[in-house]
Structure formats: structure tokens, C-alpha cells
Design an enzyme around this catalytic site. Structure first.
Site, short mmCIF file in Angstrom:
data_model
loop_
_atom_site.label_atom_id
_atom_site.label_comp_id
_atom_site.label_asym_id
_atom_site.label_seq_id
_atom_site.Cartn_x
_atom_site.Cartn_y
_atom_site.Cartn_z
N ASP A 186 35.25 13.93 18.71
CA ASP A 186 35.31 13.44 17.60
C ASP A 186 34.50 14.27 16.71
OD1 ASP A 186 36.41 11.85 15.69
OD2 ASP A 186 35.47 9.99 16.15
N LYS A 187 35.05 14.16 15.44
CA LYS A 187 34.36 14.90 14.12
C LYS A 187 34.34 13.87 13.07
CE LYS A 187 35.46 16.48 9.88
NZ LYS A 187 36.40 15.71 9.08
N HIS A 188 33.19 13.78 12.32
CA HIS A 188 33.17 12.95 10.99
C HIS A 188 32.58 13.80 10.09
CE1 HIS A 188 33.21 8.69 9.96
NE2 HIS A 188 32.17 9.00 8.98
N SER A 189 33.09 13.26 8.84
CA SER A 189 32.36 13.99 7.78
C SER A 189 31.70 12.92 6.82
CB SER A 189 33.70 14.57 6.87
OG SER A 189 33.38 14.61 5.39
N THR A 248 40.18 8.98 5.22
CA THR A 248 41.22 9.57 6.23
C THR A 248 42.22 8.46 6.43
OG1 THR A 248 39.60 10.80 7.22
CG2 THR A 248 41.50 10.33 8.54
N ARG A 252 29.66 -1.59 -0.09
CA ARG A 252 28.77 -0.30 -0.36
C ARG A 252 29.80 0.03 -1.41
NH1 ARG A 252 27.64 2.84 4.22
NH2 ARG A 252 26.73 4.40 2.86
N SER A 272 25.95 3.64 9.47
CA SER A 272 27.61 3.49 9.32
C SER A 272 28.21 4.22 10.12
CB SER A 272 27.96 3.66 7.78
OG SER A 272 29.04 3.88 7.60
N LYS A 305 29.81 3.34 14.34
CA LYS A 305 31.27 3.49 14.81
C LYS A 305 31.47 4.57 15.83
CE LYS A 305 32.48 4.69 10.67
NZ LYS A 305 32.33 4.22 9.17
N LYS A 306 30.60 5.70 15.81
CA LYS A 306 30.83 6.65 16.91
C LYS A 306 30.33 6.09 18.32
CE LYS A 306 33.10 8.88 13.91
NZ LYS A 306 34.36 9.06 13.93
N1 URA Z 1 31.17 7.79 5.92
C1 URA Z 1 30.95 6.70 6.65
O1 URA Z 1 31.63 6.32 7.66
N2 URA Z 1 30.01 5.97 6.20
C2 URA Z 1 29.25 6.37 5.31
O2 URA Z 1 28.25 5.38 4.88
C3 URA Z 1 29.55 7.64 4.57
C4 URA Z 1 30.34 8.35 5.14
#
Ligand code: URA
Length: 504
Positions: A148-151, A188, A236, A251, A255-256
């Protein structure tokens, strides 16, 4: 050491795991971040030792953080339990209390051990997927490494929509747990919801079927994966409490880690459109993410990418999906967007053992794009998750009724963009949220965005606004003209550095 499971937590594969974050505390403690939170963190750690353990009342926990003291594991667990406890039940935290602790954390920071404890508690607030579980592996068709990739979030950042099917077409299994827009940045899930019928909240059986069909499934965390983040994230978003290294780290990684990944690339944005605007803060976040992930046994590399201008030509949900379809189908590709997508995808193929090296990875990715294999994966994913049956030919994206060019007020070279202000224009048009849970308008946004360094004659468009009505369009035009700095023709524009990698 594993904590006891909170009552009501599914007794599934999660319970069999050793707590992966136990060693992360040690790893993360080794990191001294150069962020604005560092001073507060030091104060917090110092004062903590001098204070006796307080009760687990929300107000007491908030007070401790407000006063710069560190929270212990029990207090952090009480907060996370309070996020997921049903309203009216013992231990529930109200929105005001959650917002107050989030704000205290933004202002006071957290020590590395607190960040690890928060990540751990949020990961374990729901189910943790275990891909070595035979039933789960069978349900998704025994696909390749789980990647996976996350930004960390930006304006026009649509990389995930291309990367997930692209990596799937190269042999990866990509269960991509994504988020909604946060603050001034796009999300997304909001982008995918511009496709009529696409179920971002698909139940496990459905997204697992999509993974089997397409090799990728971009979905929300759902009720079962990291539910604590779901609630904290929404609060938030509307309480100006996004910009915090520990909150962002917990955060993202909760999830990851709950998704049980085997490899992750992080795209940490910096520049005036990013939550971590200063490059040194972004690098600190990248290091923390990599170290906390590594401590949890997750191979992760992080790239620090420039967000001092929107990414690609569009910002706004339907417009961004259309831009991704153009890229996937080989019709048109904005160079920065294509380069970043390929760089992140290539690193992921290497991490997952799907390519021998960068050159091999790039060759595989080019083949998957040019042959249409990646586009086909995207189409299969969209179909499986309830979106248009033939998204490549008929995406059924709604168009905004009012479209206006934003004329350059005078001749010049585009020397600076207030990228955060650009994101806020998209929110004001209705493409993002000002209140938690607010409905958004998928049609609105910006297209034909010109890059930094572009030369413009007076009246030539800086970009195009897509709006729900003429008044909204007019306000957006004025705000965008104010957000763009045109320097005298011939002024050299130095682009910020883009693309440092941080490894474990
Ligand atoms: N992406 C996330 O999933 N959480 C954050 O707090 C900021 C960006």
C-alpha cells in the site's frame, strides 16, 4: 506485551498477534524530531516523571496534556476506548473532549513513547487483518505481497487512484485503506465517490471480492478497521487539529497496521499546501513514520514530496478522477503527477520483491500502463465496488454547471502559489467539508492548472473554475488570482527540492 482486549472487540486473528508495536517505542525513542513539537515534548517528558498517575477521567487526561505532561499507556488507552465507546456508555468521550485533547496534543506534542502507545491503541481499536490466515488469503485469491501507499495529504493529490491498479497489474495485492478530505486537502474516498455507486464503505466480503477481481480495492477503514481513527479524523478535520506529528503518525499507521500490510510507501508532503509545511518537519514525520512502522514489523519507506503547488492539472473530486482516467488510458498525463506515481510505485514493487531494482520496476510499470493492464484493473475494481460498469469509456462523472477561466491579471511568470488557499477555494466551492459529515459536491473544482514557472500573458488562464453557480465561481476567481504571484517576465523560478527518500 499484549494488553487485554477491550470488551466487544472481535476475537479474530487480531488476538493471535504479538503486539507489533512493543519494539517500536524503542525505535521511535531514538528519534529526536526537529519539529515545532520538540520543545513541548521535552517539557512533557520532564514533567511527567514528577506527577503521580492521575485518574482516567477525560477532563483530567486533557488537563495533563494541556499542561505539558506526558500521558501514560493507560491514559492513552482510555482516550482511544472513549473514541469507540458508544455515546451514553461508560468511558465514552464527547466530541468536545476529543477536540480538546487533539488541540492540547497539537500545542504540546507527544513524546515518542506516547506516539507509539497511541498508534498501538488505535490499531487495536478494531480488527487487525492477518493475511497468513488461510480463509482471508483464499477470499482474495491468494494474491501477491500485500502492499500500500499513503500520502499525508495535498491539493490535487490523486496518485492513489493510479498507483493501486498499477501495482496490482504488476502482481501486488493492494487493499488500500484511504481517507476523506481533511482540512484544505482532498481525500481519495471523496474522489471515488464522484463515481456513481462506488461503495467506499463496502463490507469485507465485497471488498475482498474486489481484491480477488482486480488485485486492488480502495476503500474506507469501515467500522471494523481502526474505528478510533475514523472518529478522531473527522473531529480533527473541523477543529484545526490536523497539523501534529504524533496525531498524523498514529492516524496513518493505525489504519495501515490494521490492514496487516507487508510493505508501505509513504508520500510525506511538504510546502505551503502540506500539513507539514516546513521541510524539516516533513522529514521528521517521514522518519517517525518509517521507524514506528519498522518497529511494528512493517517495511516502510517514505518520500518527502513537494506540495508548494497543486499536483497535476486538476483539484476537485470528479475532475481528479477524469484526470486519472486520462493517465491510465494513455490519453494525457501531467508530468509531475506521472513522475511521482511511477516513483512511488517503483519503490513499492522493490519493497514487495516484485522487481529486482528500480530499472526493472520502471520497465514493469511502463508495460502495465502502456498495455492498458493498469486501466483494466481500475475498471474491474470500480465495477466490483458498485461503480459504473464500464468506467474507462463511460465514467458517468457529473459536470459542474458553471465553468470560468481565471485570467492572469497581468503578464508575468507564475513564481509562487498559496497552495493552501487553493485547497480552501475547492472547499469553499463545495468540494470539501467545513463541518464534520457535511455532504460535498463532487462536480466542483479546478482544472487546467498551470505549473510554477509558467509564463502567462495578461488575460491568459491561470486555471479554470468549475462551480455550482455564478456567485461561487466569481468568488473563486478572485481568491485564485490572489493566491497566485506573477513575477516580472524573465524572473527565474527555483523549484523546491522534491523526492528525498527516508528508509528504515
Ligand atoms: N492522512 C491520514 O490518514 N491521517 C492524517 O492525520 C493525515 C493524513
Amino acid at each position: 506485551m499484549d494488553d487485554d482486549l477491550p470488551a466487544g472487540r472481535p476475537a479474530d486473528t487480531a488476538t493471535a498477534r504479538t503486539d507489533p508495536l512493543t519494539t517500536a517505542a524503542a525505535a521511535a525513542t531514538a528519534t529526536t524530531t526537529a519539529t515545532a513539537t520538540a520543545t513541548a515534548t521535552a517539557t512533557a517528558t520532564a514533567t511527567a516523571t514528577a506527577t503521580a498517575a492521575p485518574a482516567l477521567l477525560p477532563a483530567e487526561i486533557i488537563r495533563r496534556k494541556r499542561d505539558g505532561q506526558a500521558l501514560d499507556d493507560g491514559q492513552i488507552q482510555a482516550f482511544v476506548d472513549g473514541l469507540v465507546a458508544a455515546p451514553g456508555t461508560a468511558g465514552h468521550w464527547g466530541d468536545a473532549q476529543v477536540g480538546a485533547l487533539a488541540m492540547a496534543t497539537v500545542l504540546r506534542g507527544m513524546a515518542p513513547a506516547e506516539t507509539v502507545a497511541l498508534t498501538r491503541a488505535m490499531t487495536r481499536s478494531g480488527r487487525v487483518l492477518d493475511w497468513s490466515d488461510a480463509a482471508l488469503a483464499r477470499a482474495v485469491g491468494d494474491r501477491g505481497p500485500v502492499l500500500d501507499k499513503h500520502s499525508t495529504g495535498g491539493i490535487g493529490d490523486k496518485v492513489s487512484l493510479v498507483l493501486a491498479p498499477l501495482v496490482a497489474a504488476c502482481g501486488g495485492c493492494v487493499p488500500m485503506i484511504s481517507g476523506r478530505g481533511l482540512g484544505h486537502t482532498g481525500g481519495t474516498l471523496d474522489k471515488l465517490e464522484a463515481l456513481p455507486g462506488y461503495a467506499v464503505d463496502a463490507a469485507p466480503a465485497r471488498w475482498q471480492a474486489a481484491l480477488r477481481e482486480a488485485g486492488c480495492a480502495i476503500i474506507g477503514a469501515g467500522a471494523d478497521l481502526a474505528p478510533a481513527d475514523r472518529r478522531l479524523y473527522a473531529i480533527r478535520d473541523v477543529t484545526a487539529t490536523v497539523e501534529s506529528l504524533p496525531l498524523i503518525t498514529a492516524s496513518i499507521l493505525s489504519k495501515k497496521l490494521a490492514a496487516g500490510l507487508q510493505g508501505l510507501v509513504m508520500d510525506v508532503k511538504t510546502g505551503n499546501g502540506a500539513f507539514m509545511a516546513r521541510a524539516e518537519d516533513a522529514r521528521a514525520l517521514a522518519r517517525t513514520l518509517v521507524q514506528v512502522a519498522a518497529g511494528a514489523g512493517l517495511r516502510c519507506e517514505a518520500r518527502v514530496s513537494d506540495m508548494s503547488q497543486p499536483l497535476g492539472w486538476t483539484a476537485g473530486n470528479a475532475l481528479e478522477v477524469a484526470e486519472c482516467l486520462d493517465l491510465l488510458c494513455g490519453r494525457a498525463a501531467e508530468p509531475r503527477l506521472r513522475a511521482l506515481t511511477l516513483a512511488l510505485s517503483a519503490r513499492l514493487l522493490c519493497i514487495g520483491g516484485l522487481a529486482a531494482d528500480e530499472a526493472d520496476a520502471q520497465a514493469r510499470l511502463a508495460r502495465a500502463l502502456d498495455s492498458g493492464a493498469a486501466a483494466e484493473r481500475f475498471a474491474r475494481m470500480v465495477r466490483s465496488l458498485g461503480g459504473p460498469a464500464d468506467v474507462l469509456r463511460d465514467p458517468q462523472l457529473a459536470a459542474a454547471p458553471v465553468v470560468r477561466d481565471v485570467p492572469a491579471p497581468h503578464d508575468g511568470v507564475l513564481a509562487a502559489i498559496d497552495t493552501r488557499a487553493v485547497g480552501l477555494v475547492v472547499v469553499a466551492l463545495g468540494g470539501g467539508r467545513a463541518r464534520a459529515g457535511q455532504a460535498i459536491d463532487g462536480r466542483v473544482g479546478l482544472s487546467a492548472w498551470r505549473p510554477l514557472g509558467a509564463g502567462l500573458a495578461r488575460g491568459e488562464p491561470l486555471c479554470r473554475v468549475h462551480a455550482a453557480d455564478a456567485a461561487a465561481a466569481q468568488a473563486a476567481v478572485a481568491a485564485l488570482q490572489a493566491a497566485c504571484t506573477l513575477a516580472p517576465v524573465g524572473t527565474p523560478v527555483v523549484l523546491p527540492p522534491d523526492g528525498d527518500w527516508v528508509n528504515a
